[in-house]
Design a protein around this motif. Structure first.
Motif, mmCIF file in Angstrom:
data_model
loop_
_atom_site.group_PDB
_atom_site.id
_atom_site.type_symbol
_atom_site.label_atom_id
_atom_site.label_comp_id
_atom_site.label_asym_id
_atom_site.label_seq_id
_atom_site.Cartn_x
_atom_site.Cartn_y
_atom_site.Cartn_z
ATOM 1 N N TYR A 444 14.869 -3.962 -75.688
ATOM 2 C CA TYR A 444 14.628 -2.581 -74.798
ATOM 3 C C TYR A 444 14.528 -1.294 -75.437
ATOM 4 O O TYR A 444 15.388 -0.852 -76.315
ATOM 5 N N ASP A 446 14.227 2.506 -75.222
ATOM 6 C CA ASP A 446 14.064 3.784 -74.458
ATOM 7 C C ASP A 446 14.205 3.453 -72.994
ATOM 8 O O ASP A 446 13.268 4.167 -72.080
ATOM 9 N N PRO A 448 16.626 2.837 -69.484
ATOM 10 C CA PRO A 448 17.771 3.448 -69.088
ATOM 11 C C PRO A 448 18.836 2.287 -69.059
ATOM 12 O O PRO A 448 18.374 1.120 -68.748
ATOM 13 N N SER A 449 20.077 2.584 -69.111
ATOM 14 C CA SER A 449 21.029 1.504 -69.339
ATOM 15 C C SER A 449 21.167 0.601 -68.309
ATOM 16 O O SER A 449 21.512 -0.607 -68.282
ATOM 17 N N ALA A 450 20.805 1.058 -67.093
ATOM 18 C CA ALA A 450 20.863 0.248 -65.878
ATOM 19 C C ALA A 450 20.068 -0.950 -66.063
ATOM 20 O O ALA A 450 19.829 -1.987 -65.409
ATOM 21 N N VAL A 452 19.296 -2.654 -68.836
ATOM 22 C CA VAL A 452 19.250 -3.332 -69.943
ATOM 23 C C VAL A 452 20.568 -4.368 -69.697
ATOM 24 O O VAL A 452 21.390 -3.862 -69.334
ATOM 25 N N ALA A 454 23.372 -7.157 -70.157
ATOM 26 C CA ALA A 454 24.778 -7.110 -71.174
ATOM 27 C C ALA A 454 24.339 -7.659 -72.577
ATOM 28 O O ALA A 454 23.562 -8.931 -72.287
ATOM 29 N N LYS A 457 19.533 -5.942 -76.812
ATOM 30 C CA LYS A 457 19.309 -5.035 -78.135
ATOM 31 C C LYS A 457 18.378 -4.002 -77.745
ATOM 32 O O LYS A 457 17.191 -4.020 -77.150
ATOM 33 N N THR A 458 18.897 -2.807 -77.942
ATOM 34 C CA THR A 458 18.266 -1.222 -77.445
ATOM 35 C C THR A 458 17.689 -0.537 -78.862
ATOM 36 O O THR A 458 18.385 -0.778 -79.745
ATOM 37 N N ALA A 460 15.749 3.374 -79.686
ATOM 38 C CA ALA A 460 15.422 4.617 -79.287
ATOM 39 C C ALA A 460 14.210 5.460 -80.221
ATOM 40 O O ALA A 460 14.232 5.152 -81.436
ATOM 41 N N THR A 494 9.796 -1.256 -72.315
ATOM 42 C CA THR A 494 9.934 0.143 -72.739
ATOM 43 C C THR A 494 9.533 0.981 -71.839
ATOM 44 O O THR A 494 8.472 0.916 -70.956
#
Length: 881
Positions: A444, A446, A448-450, A452, A454, A457-458, A460, A494
């Motif tokens: 994931y 950039d 939004p956290s909503a 992604v 639980a 892997k994020t 930026a 993304t």
């Protein structure tokens, strides 16, 4: 509020500001407090009937969550004993940032009303004007203040306003302040003055200001670390100037080639986005494909291209030319600040809209650069100056990253075509390699956290260290990042264009979820098939392979550009044909046009004005329309009295309303003014905008007005929340020059672009990406980029021309398809082709000086009859006006 804060408030604050501070602190102002406030300021003269209705508070015992605590800088500063000025300035900045502009301005007005705080009040009012982009008002207000106020607490707003309105005066004052080395100005104030002056081009003054800033920072002891970082950043730029100086020619037999980096005089405008360096990586692929090159230049650059040459996909490698290449590094948005050898080639791509402190743009490029434009994006009027447009024509055709840029450039008679994005070709330097397993996790980027799950892997793409890493280091980081995506994740999600396209290029499945799918930057890049993606990539590869071959082999500049024109002639023709497309109008779903006939019939049957026996001068009345409702009784009465007080010939006022049953005592305002009521309730109730929302009553009534009042050929529209201080016949006799309407130009730098208004409308279409792109295409096919936006609160309408053009009938389908407001529809219809209402006939006191106004319009939320203080409200209560 603490006891200390209350004592300081009682000591320093005038009554109105004290009440505001109590409210900010969460303590309601009781009737006694409010009464004393009004008595102290004269506001008790406001008629009680003119108070705006207020929403009732929660019922006692209502089960409502407690509001979250809000930071209040004024209260905090007073509590710490820091004084009123720093607390008030911090409070005002916070309020403007939170869109509480009217309340912030009211604090300044209250301070001005008290002799002890009058200067601070002017500072606040000027600061708010500067923050909102109303430079003329800000300069008028701030320029008379002492340096200890204006330059300490509003330095950037003061300087920007002065450079806009009176550059010689503000630069002379800054020179004097720098020479005096005013001790009361802290490091931050000096810093905030440097940037605008440097961007304006007054380099000597900027360097003197920076010297004072540098002295204040010193060795950094006791100074915020952020200021030390800013000082150190400036050190590499302050001695440079955008003169486009030449470096020595490269040795004979070499070709000079420039690689795009993203440095900038402003630390915040230098790129912090690794996606920019991925674009540069893609561009380098078109150089290193040619395997027979020998590179010269800085060792880190030559080492990078040597590594990349070894990464070229075998099927894309070219053994077509042997040449020696001198590599240099330039900054995309500030190339003229570098010394560049003559006859240096570069690929010009990406987003060219990072201004030099918002005062100028680093475009055109350095004069020694020969650019090949591919994957170019721009949509800012301030950048596309006449000089810039001539420059683009010189190097045309321009390959554009998106259809929006194509449409803009074609409207300017610049040959352009849709090339797509250069990052689709980054696979040139990504040979087949290790790929993630089918059961590997998604990544994931950039998002939004909503969005992604639980444990997801994020990543930026934006982080500050990009600004402090070398170009070569950032390119290597970009390579590693893309390889991580390919090796680690079965797919990516993304919001980043320059994650979506390059990751797709190297074979990673991508779910592109931008914040707004109708963003003008995405037209032609979003929702494309694999075949369209491959065609975009292969076309860029083929064209650049041939052009780069000519450049590297030493062909004459003229021959390179001639071949570029030949290669793109067909695509330019496609773009021009697309621009010329005419779509038959859609059939309206709403019954608005037919329903106008009903209202028109009611108007005709109710007409009572009989001029048959009137004198000759009375036979030619001024026709004025005002939109009003039940809540507007007092403002409407005041407006009618002001019209009657100044009109030199009869005025026929048509009150257009949805809920007024009768005019009552408004029917006989006296003097030369007569009033009649037109009811439009129910008109356009079935009209739905493209986003599904109903059209507003005001929009429907405005667009239908020339049809409803079918016997009138010229019509003035005035806002109900205004006063007329001049003879309205001056407006009635305004020469329209054959145009549909006259309107006042938007004041200030914000929302001043007509095409930004259209772009805003297109962006609201969200998932309707085709409709969004089609709206922009039609706008640029009709009108040349760009034109000034205008307000529609005050209008002079050629009603007969409205009817002749069928503006209402043709506009309804556009509202239904594209979701346009009345103001947007009129901009689409007229573009720059309108007459201008003189500025004196639309003075908004929060945006312009009131002196000399013929019409004052309280367009903001604060009205003279509302609880909150409004600027120039004394005019409303003055019986002489």
């Amino acid at each position: 509020m603490t006891p200390l804060a209350r004592r300081l408030a009682r000591r320093y604050l005038p009554h109105r500001v004290r009440a505001a501070a109590l409210t900010l602190a969460g303590r309601p102002v009781g009737p006694a407090t409010r009464a004393s406030t009004k008595a102290a300021t004269g506001a008790a003269k406001r008629p009680a009937a003119q108070k705006a209705a207020r929403k009732p508070g929660p019922k006692p015992g209502a089960n409502r969550p407690a509001p979250a605590p809000v930071r209040q800088p004024l209260v905090e500063a007073l509590s710490r004993g820091e004084g009123l000025t720093p607390g008030m300035v911090a409070q005002v900045r916070a309020m403007v940032s939170a869109d509480e502009v009217d309340r912030a301005r009211a604090l300044g007005l209250a301070l001005q009303a008290d002799a002890g705080t009058a200067e601070l009040g002017r500072l606040v009012v000027g600061l708010v004007a500067g923050l909102r982009g109303y430079h003329a008002l800000a300069w008028t207000t701030l320029s008379g203040l002492p340096d200890v106020l204006a330059l300490r607490w509003a330095p950037e707003e003061f300087v920007r306003a002065g450079l806009s309105e009176d550059p010689a005066a503000v630069l002379a004052r800054l020179d004097a302040v720098a020479a005096a080395n005013t001790a009361d100005l802290p490091a931050k104030s000096w810093l905030q003055m440097v940037g605008p002056v440097y961007g304006f081009g007054a380099l000597s003054t900027a360097r003197d200001l920076f010297a004072r800033f540098d002295e204040r920072v010193g060795d950094g002891a006791g100074v915020p670390a952020a200021l030390v970082v800013q000082r150190d950043w400036w050190l590499s730029w302050i001695t440079r100037s955008p003169e486009g100086r030449s470096a020595p020619p490269v040795p004979a037999g070499r070709r000079s080639f420039a690689i795009m980096d993203y440095g900038h005089p402003s630390r915040t405008k230098a790129s912090n986005n690794i996606g920019d360096h991925i674009q540069s990586l893609a561009s380098l692929g078109h150089l290193v494909r040619h395997q027979g090159l020998t590179y010269h230049g800085p060792s880190d650059l030559t080492g990078l291209v040597g590594q990349l040459r070894g990464r070229v996909r075998p099927e894309l490698a070219l053994d077509d030319v042997q040449a020696e290449v001198e590599l240099i590094q330039i900054d995309r948005d500030a190339s003229a600040y570098s010394d560049i050898p003559p006859d240096t080639w570069t690929l010009a791509f990406g987003w060219y809209m990072h201004g030099i402190f918002d005062m100028a743009y680093g475009f055109p490029f350095h004069p020694n650069l020969s650019p090949v434009f591919v994957s170019f994006h721009c949509s800012k009027r301030a950048m596309l100056t006449d000089e810039a447009v001539d420059y683009l024509r010189r190097y045309a055709p321009i390959g554009c990253r998106d259809w929006t840029t194509v449409d803009i450039l074609l409207s300017l008679d610049v040959p352009a075509f849709f090339s797509g994005c250069l990052t689709t070709t980054v696979n040139t330097v990504f040979p087949d390699g290790e790929r993630a397993a089918a059961d590997a996790p998604a990544g994931y980027v950039d998002v939004p956290s909503a969005g992604v799950p639980a444990g997801g892997k994020t990543y930026a793409h934006q982080y500050d260290s990009v600004r402090f890493t070398s170009f070569v280091g950032n390119v290597y980081d970009g390579i590693e990042l893309l390889q991580t995506y390919r090796r680690t994740h079965r797919e990516l999600v993304t919001s980043r264009l320059h994650c979506y396209l390059p990751s797709r290029s190297i074979g990673v499945p991508v779910d592109f979820q931008p914040k707004n799918r109708s963003d003008p930057r995405f037209a032609g890049l979003i929702d494309i098939t694999d075949a369209e993606f491959d065609r975009m990539r292969s076309t860029i590869n083929a064209k650049l392979a041939e052009v780069m071959r000519l450049i590297l082999s030493g062909a004459e500049t003229r021959a390179v550009y001639a071949r570029w024109r030949e290669l793109n002639a067909d695509d330019v023709a496609v773009a021009q044909a697309r621009r010329a497309e005419v779509h038959p109008p859609r059939e309206a779903r709403s019954n608005l046009v037919a329903d106008v006939e009903r209202v028109r019939g009611l108007v005709a049957s109710a007409a009572v004005t009989d001029r048959a026996e009137a004198s000759p001068e009375e036979a030619d009345p001024v026709h004025v329309a005002v939109f009003a409702g039940r809540a507007d009784h007092q403002p409407l009465a005041r407006l009618l009295r002001s019209l009657a007080a100044h009109a030199s010939r009869p005025v026929d006022v048509v009150v257009v309303s949805r809920d007024l049953d009768t005019l009552g005592d408004l029917a006989e305002p006296g003097g030369p003014v007569s009033v009649r009521l037109v009811r439009t309730d129910g008109l356009g109730n079935d009209l739905r905008r493209g986003d599904g929302r109903p059209a507003t009553d005001r929009d429907v009534d405005l667009l239908a007005l020339p049809e409803v009042l079918a016997t009138l050929d010229r019509l003035l529209v005035l806002p109900v929340d205004s006063l007329v201080l001049g003879d309205v016949t001056e407006m009635a006799d305004l020469d329209l020059g054959g145009q549909l309407l006259a309107a006042p130009t938007v004041v200030g730098e914000r929302a001043s672009s007509g095409f930004v208004l259209i772009h805003t409308a297109s962006s609201r279409l969200k998932a309707k990406t085709q409709s969004s792109a089609e709206l922009r295409r039609r706008a640029y096919a009709r009108h040349r980029f760009d034109f000034d936006a205008y307000d529609v609160d005050v209008l002079v309408l050629d009603a007969a021309e409205f009817r002749r053009r069928g503006v209402l009938a043709s506009g309804v389908p556009l509202i239904e398809e594209f979701g346009l407001t009345a103001r947007e529809l009129l901009h689409l219809e007229t573009g720059p082709h309108r007459a201008t209402v003189p500025p004196a006939w639309h003075v908004v006191p929060s945006r312009s000086e009131v002196e000399g106004a013929c019409l004052v319009h309280w367009a903001d939320r604060a009205k003279p009859w509302s609880e909150i203080l409004a600027p120039a409200e004394q005019l409303w209560f003055d019986p002489l006006t």
